[in-house]
Design a protein around this motif. Structure first.
Motif, PDB file in Angstrom:
ATOM      1  N   ASP A  30      54.342  49.651  47.851  1.00 50.89           N
ATOM      2  CA  ASP A  30      53.310  48.784  48.421  1.00 50.89           C
ATOM      3  C   ASP A  30      52.585  47.925  47.391  1.00 50.89           C
ATOM      4  O   ASP A  30      51.544  47.358  47.683  1.00 50.89           O
ATOM      5  CB  ASP A  30      52.266  49.630  49.165  1.00 50.89           C
ATOM      6  CG  ASP A  30      52.885  50.357  50.341  1.00 50.89           C
ATOM      7  OD1 ASP A  30      53.847  49.822  50.902  1.00 50.89           O
ATOM      8  OD2 ASP A  30      52.408  51.444  50.695  1.00 50.89           O
ATOM      9  N   GLY A  31      53.098  47.808  46.179  1.00 51.69           N
ATOM     10  CA  GLY A  31      52.391  47.077  45.147  1.00 51.69           C
ATOM     11  C   GLY A  31      51.340  47.948  44.490  1.00 51.69           C
ATOM     12  O   GLY A  31      51.197  49.132  44.799  1.00 51.69           O
ATOM     13  N   HIS A  32      50.588  47.380  43.563  1.00 62.24           N
ATOM     14  CA  HIS A  32      49.619  48.168  42.807  1.00 62.24           C
ATOM     15  C   HIS A  32      48.398  48.499  43.649  1.00 62.24           C
ATOM     16  O   HIS A  32      47.885  47.670  44.388  1.00 62.24           O
ATOM     17  CB  HIS A  32      49.184  47.412  41.548  1.00 62.24           C
ATOM     18  CG  HIS A  32      48.691  48.318  40.474  1.00 62.24           C
ATOM     19  ND1 HIS A  32      47.489  48.982  40.549  1.00 62.24           N
ATOM     20  CD2 HIS A  32      49.253  48.714  39.304  1.00 62.24           C
ATOM     21  CE1 HIS A  32      47.328  49.722  39.465  1.00 62.24           C
ATOM     22  NE2 HIS A  32      48.388  49.584  38.707  1.00 62.24           N
ATOM     23  N   ALA A  33      47.925  49.741  43.504  1.00 58.98           N
ATOM     24  CA  ALA A  33      46.774  50.188  44.299  1.00 58.98           C
ATOM     25  C   ALA A  33      45.522  49.376  44.003  1.00 58.98           C
ATOM     26  O   ALA A  33      44.644  49.259  44.863  1.00 58.98           O
ATOM     27  CB  ALA A  33      46.515  51.673  44.034  1.00 58.98           C
ATOM     28  N   VAL A  37      41.517  46.825  46.212  1.00 58.87           N
ATOM     29  CA  VAL A  37      40.074  46.740  45.999  1.00 58.87           C
ATOM     30  C   VAL A  37      39.653  45.504  45.205  1.00 58.87           C
ATOM     31  O   VAL A  37      38.461  45.205  45.137  1.00 58.87           O
ATOM     32  CB  VAL A  37      39.543  48.009  45.292  1.00 58.87           C
ATOM     33  CG1 VAL A  37      39.618  49.204  46.218  1.00 58.87           C
ATOM     34  CG2 VAL A  37      40.294  48.293  44.002  1.00 58.87           C
ATOM     35  N   LEU A  38      40.577  44.797  44.600  1.00 58.21           N
ATOM     36  CA  LEU A  38      40.237  43.600  43.836  1.00 58.21           C
ATOM     37  C   LEU A  38      40.659  42.368  44.620  1.00 58.21           C
ATOM     38  O   LEU A  38      41.789  42.295  45.108  1.00 58.21           O
ATOM     39  CB  LEU A  38      40.931  43.616  42.469  1.00 58.21           C
ATOM     40  CG  LEU A  38      40.529  44.761  41.537  1.00 58.21           C
ATOM     41  CD1 LEU A  38      41.349  44.717  40.248  1.00 58.21           C
ATOM     42  CD2 LEU A  38      39.034  44.700  41.215  1.00 58.21           C
ATOM     43  N   ALA A  39      39.753  41.401  44.730  1.00 57.34           N
ATOM     44  CA  ALA A  39      40.009  40.217  45.550  1.00 57.34           C
ATOM     45  C   ALA A  39      40.271  38.970  44.723  1.00 57.34           C
ATOM     46  O   ALA A  39      41.002  38.081  45.160  1.00 57.34           O
ATOM     47  CB  ALA A  39      38.830  39.968  46.496  1.00 57.34           C
ATOM     48  N   THR A  40      39.691  38.867  43.528  1.00 60.85           N
ATOM     49  CA  THR A  40      39.771  37.616  42.773  1.00 60.85           C
ATOM     50  C   THR A  40      40.697  37.704  41.567  1.00 60.85           C
ATOM     51  O   THR A  40      40.809  36.741  40.808  1.00 60.85           O
ATOM     52  CB  THR A  40      38.370  37.198  42.291  1.00 60.85           C
ATOM     53  OG1 THR A  40      37.807  38.249  41.495  1.00 60.85           O
ATOM     54  CG2 THR A  40      37.457  36.926  43.471  1.00 60.85           C
ATOM     55  N   VAL A  41      41.361  38.832  41.390  1.00 59.56           N
ATOM     56  CA  VAL A  41      42.311  38.987  40.289  1.00 59.56           C
ATOM     57  C   VAL A  41      43.344  40.015  40.740  1.00 59.56           C
ATOM     58  O   VAL A  41      43.045  40.925  41.513  1.00 59.56           O
ATOM     59  CB  VAL A  41      41.587  39.464  39.000  1.00 59.56           C
ATOM     60  CG1 VAL A  41      41.032  40.871  39.162  1.00 59.56           C
ATOM     61  CG2 VAL A  41      42.496  39.388  37.785  1.00 59.56           C
ATOM     62  N   THR A  42      44.577  39.857  40.287  1.00 59.02           N
ATOM     63  CA  THR A  42      45.606  40.829  40.627  1.00 59.02           C
ATOM     64  C   THR A  42      45.418  42.094  39.798  1.00 59.02           C
ATOM     65  O   THR A  42      44.798  42.073  38.731  1.00 59.02           O
ATOM     66  CB  THR A  42      47.008  40.269  40.361  1.00 59.02           C
ATOM     67  OG1 THR A  42      47.158  40.038  38.943  1.00 59.02           O
ATOM     68  CG2 THR A  42      47.230  38.965  41.124  1.00 59.02           C
ATOM     69  N   GLY A  43      45.960  43.191  40.302  1.00 61.75           N
ATOM     70  CA  GLY A  43      45.891  44.426  39.536  1.00 61.75           C
ATOM     71  C   GLY A  43      46.536  44.281  38.178  1.00 61.75           C
ATOM     72  O   GLY A  43      46.021  44.782  37.167  1.00 61.75           O
ATOM     73  N   GLU A  44      47.660  43.591  38.119  1.00 69.07           N
ATOM     74  CA  GLU A  44      48.364  43.401  36.840  1.00 69.07           C
ATOM     75  C   GLU A  44      47.503  42.620  35.857  1.00 69.07           C
ATOM     76  O   GLU A  44      47.398  42.968  34.676  1.00 69.07           O
ATOM     77  CB  GLU A  44      49.682  42.679  37.100  1.00 69.07           C
ATOM     78  CG  GLU A  44      50.519  42.453  35.846  1.00 69.07           C
ATOM     79  CD  GLU A  44      51.829  41.743  36.147  1.00 69.07           C
ATOM     80  OE1 GLU A  44      52.577  41.463  35.196  1.00 69.07           O
ATOM     81  OE2 GLU A  44      52.104  41.466  37.347  1.00 69.07           O
ATOM     82  N   ARG A  45      46.873  41.550  36.323  1.00 65.71           N
ATOM     83  CA  ARG A  45      46.012  40.740  35.462  1.00 65.71           C
ATOM     84  C   ARG A  45      44.791  41.539  35.005  1.00 65.71           C
ATOM     85  O   ARG A  45      44.370  41.465  33.840  1.00 65.71           O
ATOM     86  CB  ARG A  45      45.573  39.486  36.213  1.00 65.71           C
ATOM     87  CG  ARG A  45      44.500  38.653  35.526  1.00 65.71           C
ATOM     88  CD  ARG A  45      44.959  38.102  34.199  1.00 65.71           C
ATOM     89  NE  ARG A  45      43.950  37.226  33.613  1.00 65.71           N
ATOM     90  CZ  ARG A  45      43.925  36.872  32.330  1.00 65.71           C
ATOM     91  NH1 ARG A  45      44.859  37.315  31.509  1.00 65.71           N
ATOM     92  NH2 ARG A  45      42.977  36.082  31.882  1.00 65.71           N
ATOM     93  N   PHE A  46      44.205  42.325  35.915  1.00 67.17           N
ATOM     94  CA  PHE A  46      43.053  43.146  35.565  1.00 67.17           C
ATOM     95  C   PHE A  46      43.406  44.130  34.447  1.00 67.17           C
ATOM     96  O   PHE A  46      42.646  44.295  33.482  1.00 67.17           O
ATOM     97  CB  PHE A  46      42.569  43.898  36.802  1.00 67.17           C
ATOM     98  CG  PHE A  46      41.539  44.947  36.513  1.00 67.17           C
ATOM     99  CD1 PHE A  46      40.204  44.611  36.377  1.00 67.17           C
ATOM    100  CD2 PHE A  46      41.909  46.283  36.353  1.00 67.17           C
ATOM    101  CE1 PHE A  46      39.250  45.581  36.102  1.00 67.17           C
ATOM    102  CE2 PHE A  46      40.965  47.266  36.087  1.00 67.17           C
ATOM    103  CZ  PHE A  46      39.633  46.912  35.955  1.00 67.17           C
TER     104      PHE A  46
END
Length: 443
Positions: A30-33, A37-46
């Motif tokens: 399902d992609g990164h968890a 919870v993050l709307a303005t950045v992807t989990g990978e970028r975070f």
């Protein structure tokens, strides 16, 4: 009569076993968890920019976290709060209030022994009106939606995850400026709070470093965290939080990750298998025998202070991580210790990523401190489970059998055994199957 073949052997994990884990960053289907919870950045970028490095303020729609903690869920939690007396506290102005100010004895219970207590709605409401903050620890073990999020984050981030709840109705902060020994992701469920971020007085401090980690004199940032927004605060960063009036509720998702010191302890612990590490030190001075022993240890330790050694440490740590309890009555206690209807839905319960090691004869995986040694014929069934998508038992065993896996009868027995050991769990209220997963109903 042909002897029944043994498809699975389960044993405790050897303390000095060498494991190979999944590649860093492996996640479920399902992609990164973090994307939940993050709307303005992807989990990978975070993870690349902020994780463990800097604070991050994320914005979003005001109601986007309401599903995690509806008001009726919070009220239910407090109404039945007896079993977790150490998880709840009420704090005001940097002080925890005595439990007697918000709990009461249950009439007719506890006579002649320690009294049975419950949360008093009258007392608690009075404390909250006076400006106190309700703090409920490890709420992820009590609220299903929060538990599901915590489990997904723990799997994808390979960190210990816990979630605390904070609720208040006044303008008095619960705690003075402080720093935490874990990373925190704050989800503002209702209302708003004022945050001050001071930065770190000592880079990446450890527990017990209080005298060395002094709060910087002035905040670097001051802002209101509004409903539907999130804030990430790395370990060791000083911060102060104050409600600004009205209803305010947030969840703090805490992440405890191993530090280099933990890796070094693991390296040293593994030397106990060597007589050179177990030998006495000569207290009368240096000698050639001691020099030889230390030379051996330098070589052994150096071989572990490598990328391969780090992977082995992470694999062992992940392999020992325990899943949160998931009870599945009546099925789990009925019949032959875990029998379930063929249309029951099962899903992998491993709390961390799992790697399947195959050699053509056997396939092996490790989870929750257990080693699962399968016959190679089980590989088609096991690979489907490792995708972390839910499967109906009849569809799972039929699909695996069609690819040369166990027969349908053997497959059902194998699933029942994995349920008994806790590698699988029953999904008693399955939702829609994830995108890309096989259609279990042939719709």
């Amino acid at each position: 009569m042909a002897e029944k073949r043994r498809l699975l052997t389960v044993g405790e994990l050897d303390p000095l076993s060498d494991l190979t884990g999944p590649n860093p960053g492996d996640t479920g289907a399902d992609g990164h968890a973090l994307d939940r919870v993050l709307a303005t950045v992807t989990g990978e970028r975070f993870l690349d920019r902020y994780w463990g490095r800097d604070c991050y303020h994320d914005t979003g729609e005001p109601d986007r976290f309401h599903h995690l903690l509806p008001w009726d869920e919070l009220n239910r939690l407090l109404d039945g709060h007896r079993a977790w007396p150490l998880r709840m506290q009420v704090a005001k102005a940097n002080k925890s209030l005595p439990p007697s100010s918000y709990v009461e004895p249950i009439p007719g219970r506890g006579v002649g022994r320690e009294p049975a207590l419950r949360v008093s709605s009258t007392k608690l409401h009075a404390r909250l009106r006076e400006g106190a903050t309700l703090v409920f620890g490890s709420v992820d073990e009590a609220v299903p939606a929060v538990r599901d999020l915590a489990e997904a984050l723990e799997h994808d981030l390979r960190a210990e995850v816990f979630v605390n709840l904070y609720a208040s109705w006044g303008e008095v902060g619960a705690f003075d400026p402080h720093w935490d020994d874990h990373d925190g992701l704050i989800l503002q469920i209702y209302g708003r709070k004022e945050w001050q971020l001071f930065g770190a007085g000592r880079p990446v401090p450890l527990p017990g470093d209080e005298p060395l980690n002094q709060c910087p004199p002035a905040p670097l940032r001051q802002f209101e965290l509004c409903e539907g927004e999130a804030l990430y605060v790395p370990r060791g960063h000083w911060h102060a939080v104050r409600p600004v009036g009205g209803t305010t509720v947030h969840l703090t998702v805490g992440f405890r990750r191993p530090v280099v010191e933990d890796f070094l302890k693991w390296v040293v612990e593994r030397q106990r298998r060597l007589p050179e590490a177990r030998s006495d030190l000569p207290l009368t001075g240096w000698d050639d025998e001691t020099a030889g022993r230390l030379s051996v240890l330098r070589e052994e330790i150096g071989a572990l202070l490598t990328e391969d050694g780090l992977r082995r440490y992470v694999a062992e740590r992940d392999g020992r991580a325990q899943a949160r309890p998931r009870h599945a009555l009546p099925y789990a206690a009925a019949g032959q210790a875990g029998d379930c209807p063929p249309d029951a839905v099962v899903v992998l319960a491993a709390p961390r990523p799992v790697a399947l090691q195959e050699d053509g004869r056997r396939c092996v995986l490790v989870s929750a401190g257990k080693r699962y040694d399968f016959d190679a014929v089980c590989a088609p069934l096991v690979r489907r489970l490792l995708a972390r998508t839910p499967w109906r038992v009849d569809e799972l065993v039929r699909a695996a059998s069609g690819e040369g896996g166990p027969s349908a009868g053997e497959g059902r027995e194998l699933v029942a055994e994995l349920l008994r050991h806790g590698l699988l769990r029953l999904d008693l209220a399955p939702g829609p199957f994830p995108a890309g997963a096989p259609d279990r109903k042939d719709r």
